[in-house]
Scaffold this motif. Structure first.
Motif, mmCIF file in Angstrom:
data_model
loop_
_atom_site.group_PDB
_atom_site.id
_atom_site.type_symbol
_atom_site.label_atom_id
_atom_site.label_comp_id
_atom_site.label_asym_id
_atom_site.label_seq_id
_atom_site.Cartn_x
_atom_site.Cartn_y
_atom_site.Cartn_z
ATOM 1 N N ASP A 45 13.885 -13.586 -19.468
ATOM 2 C CA ASP A 45 14.052 -13.056 -18.108
ATOM 3 C C ASP A 45 15.529 -12.901 -17.764
ATOM 4 O OD1 ASP A 45 11.318 -12.931 -17.692
ATOM 5 O OD2 ASP A 45 11.230 -14.929 -16.781
ATOM 6 N N LEU A 46 16.338 -13.872 -18.173
ATOM 7 C CA LEU A 46 17.774 -13.793 -17.911
ATOM 8 C C LEU A 46 18.397 -12.650 -18.703
ATOM 9 C CD1 LEU A 46 20.337 -14.868 -16.578
ATOM 10 C CD2 LEU A 46 20.539 -16.498 -18.471
ATOM 11 N N VAL A 47 18.012 -12.503 -19.961
ATOM 12 C CA VAL A 47 18.544 -11.419 -20.799
ATOM 13 C C VAL A 47 18.199 -10.065 -20.184
ATOM 14 C CG1 VAL A 47 18.333 -10.274 -23.047
ATOM 15 C CG2 VAL A 47 18.570 -12.759 -22.926
ATOM 16 N N ASN A 48 16.942 -9.883 -19.781
ATOM 17 C CA ASN A 48 16.545 -8.620 -19.156
ATOM 18 C C ASN A 48 17.268 -8.411 -17.831
ATOM 19 O OD1 ASN A 48 14.778 -7.942 -21.237
ATOM 20 N ND2 ASN A 48 13.101 -9.074 -20.308
ATOM 21 N N GLY A 49 17.472 -9.487 -17.087
ATOM 22 C CA GLY A 49 18.208 -9.400 -15.831
ATOM 23 C C GLY A 49 19.662 -9.001 -16.052
ATOM 24 N N LEU A 50 20.268 -9.546 -17.104
ATOM 25 C CA LEU A 50 21.653 -9.201 -17.413
ATOM 26 C C LEU A 50 21.782 -7.743 -17.827
ATOM 27 C CD1 LEU A 50 22.825 -12.421 -19.313
ATOM 28 C CD2 LEU A 50 23.402 -11.722 -16.978
ATOM 29 N N PHE A 72 27.534 -7.400 -2.293
ATOM 30 C CA PHE A 72 26.653 -6.369 -1.764
ATOM 31 C C PHE A 72 25.564 -5.889 -2.724
ATOM 32 C CE2 PHE A 72 30.772 -5.852 0.412
ATOM 33 C CZ PHE A 72 30.357 -6.236 1.669
ATOM 34 N N THR A 73 25.430 -6.529 -3.854
ATOM 35 C CA THR A 73 24.357 -6.146 -4.780
ATOM 36 C C THR A 73 23.465 -7.357 -5.022
ATOM 37 O OG1 THR A 73 25.659 -6.701 -6.734
ATOM 38 C CG2 THR A 73 25.800 -4.424 -5.955
ATOM 39 N N SER A 74 22.322 -7.107 -5.599
ATOM 40 C CA SER A 74 21.400 -8.217 -5.903
ATOM 41 C C SER A 74 21.326 -8.413 -7.415
ATOM 42 C CB SER A 74 20.024 -7.912 -5.328
ATOM 43 O OG SER A 74 19.532 -6.716 -5.897
ATOM 44 N N MET A 75 22.464 -8.644 -8.016
ATOM 45 C CA MET A 75 22.535 -8.789 -9.456
ATOM 46 C C MET A 75 22.038 -10.173 -9.880
ATOM 47 S SD MET A 75 26.121 -6.852 -10.182
ATOM 48 C CE MET A 75 25.818 -6.309 -11.848
ATOM 49 N N THR A 76 21.346 -10.204 -10.993
ATOM 50 C CA THR A 76 20.789 -11.437 -11.544
ATOM 51 C C THR A 76 21.868 -12.478 -11.812
ATOM 52 O OG1 THR A 76 19.017 -10.187 -12.583
ATOM 53 C CG2 THR A 76 19.447 -12.370 -13.468
ATOM 54 N N CYS A 77 22.995 -12.044 -12.336
ATOM 55 C CA CYS A 77 24.032 -13.003 -12.734
ATOM 56 C C CYS A 77 24.676 -13.694 -11.541
ATOM 57 C CB CYS A 77 25.099 -12.324 -13.591
ATOM 58 S SG CYS A 77 25.988 -11.014 -12.773
ATOM 59 N N PHE A 78 24.519 -13.163 -10.330
ATOM 60 C CA PHE A 78 25.115 -13.775 -9.147
ATOM 61 C C PHE A 78 24.128 -14.630 -8.349
ATOM 62 C CE2 PHE A 78 28.009 -9.978 -9.498
ATOM 63 C CZ PHE A 78 29.068 -10.704 -10.010
ATOM 64 N N LYS A 79 22.901 -14.752 -8.810
ATOM 65 C CA LYS A 79 21.948 -15.643 -8.144
ATOM 66 C C LYS A 79 22.404 -17.079 -8.398
ATOM 67 C CE LYS A 79 18.112 -12.472 -8.296
ATOM 68 N NZ LYS A 79 16.821 -12.149 -8.859
ATOM 69 N N ASP A 81 21.182 -20.044 -9.152
ATOM 70 C CA ASP A 81 20.744 -20.787 -10.338
ATOM 71 C C ASP A 81 21.351 -20.200 -11.611
ATOM 72 O OD1 ASP A 81 19.237 -22.383 -8.712
ATOM 73 O OD2 ASP A 81 17.356 -21.323 -9.103
ATOM 74 N N ASN A 82 21.303 -18.882 -11.711
ATOM 75 C CA ASN A 82 21.852 -18.220 -12.894
ATOM 76 C C ASN A 82 23.367 -18.352 -12.956
ATOM 77 O OD1 ASN A 82 19.302 -17.438 -13.684
ATOM 78 N ND2 ASN A 82 19.459 -15.415 -12.767
#
Length: 112
Positions: A45-50, A72-79, A81-82
């Protein structure tokens, strides 16, 4: 994941991929994470999010250097937990990114 796989999934040429890696530290860091996914045991999930993050970064190339992407974005890497997990990998990724194979220029003692 190989660099070739990454730039093909992003739909860009090797030349553009290399330019982005050389110009933007964020892009290089995320692609280094992806190339080390088998060593770091990254979640699928993290790989696909990246990969989605890289797609989004390509859409917003004008702000790759600023904090606008984080704010201003909803990027996975800035959540949260990640982000904490990715920050914990910094030492390994930085070592990989800056590592140069340096062999002694003298003779090699090889026992076969």
């Amino acid at each position: 994941m190989k660099h070739q796989t990454i730039y093909k999934q992003l739909g860009i040429s090797h030349k553009n991929y290399t330019k982005l890696r050389n110009k933007y530290r964020f892009f290089a860091y995320i692609t280094d994470l992806l190339t080390l996914d088998y060593v770091l045991n990254l979640d699928d999930d993290l790989v696909n999010g990246l990969l989605k993050d890289l797609h989004e970064a390509l859409l917003h190339k004008s702000v790759l250097r600023g904090l606008d992407m984080a704010l201003f974005t909803s990027m996975t890497c800035f959540k949260p937990d990640n982000l904490a997990f990715i920050r914990s990998l910094t030492q390994a990724v930085n070592h990989y990114h800056s590592h140069k194979w340096q062999y002694c220029m003298g003779t090699f003692d090889v026992n076969i």
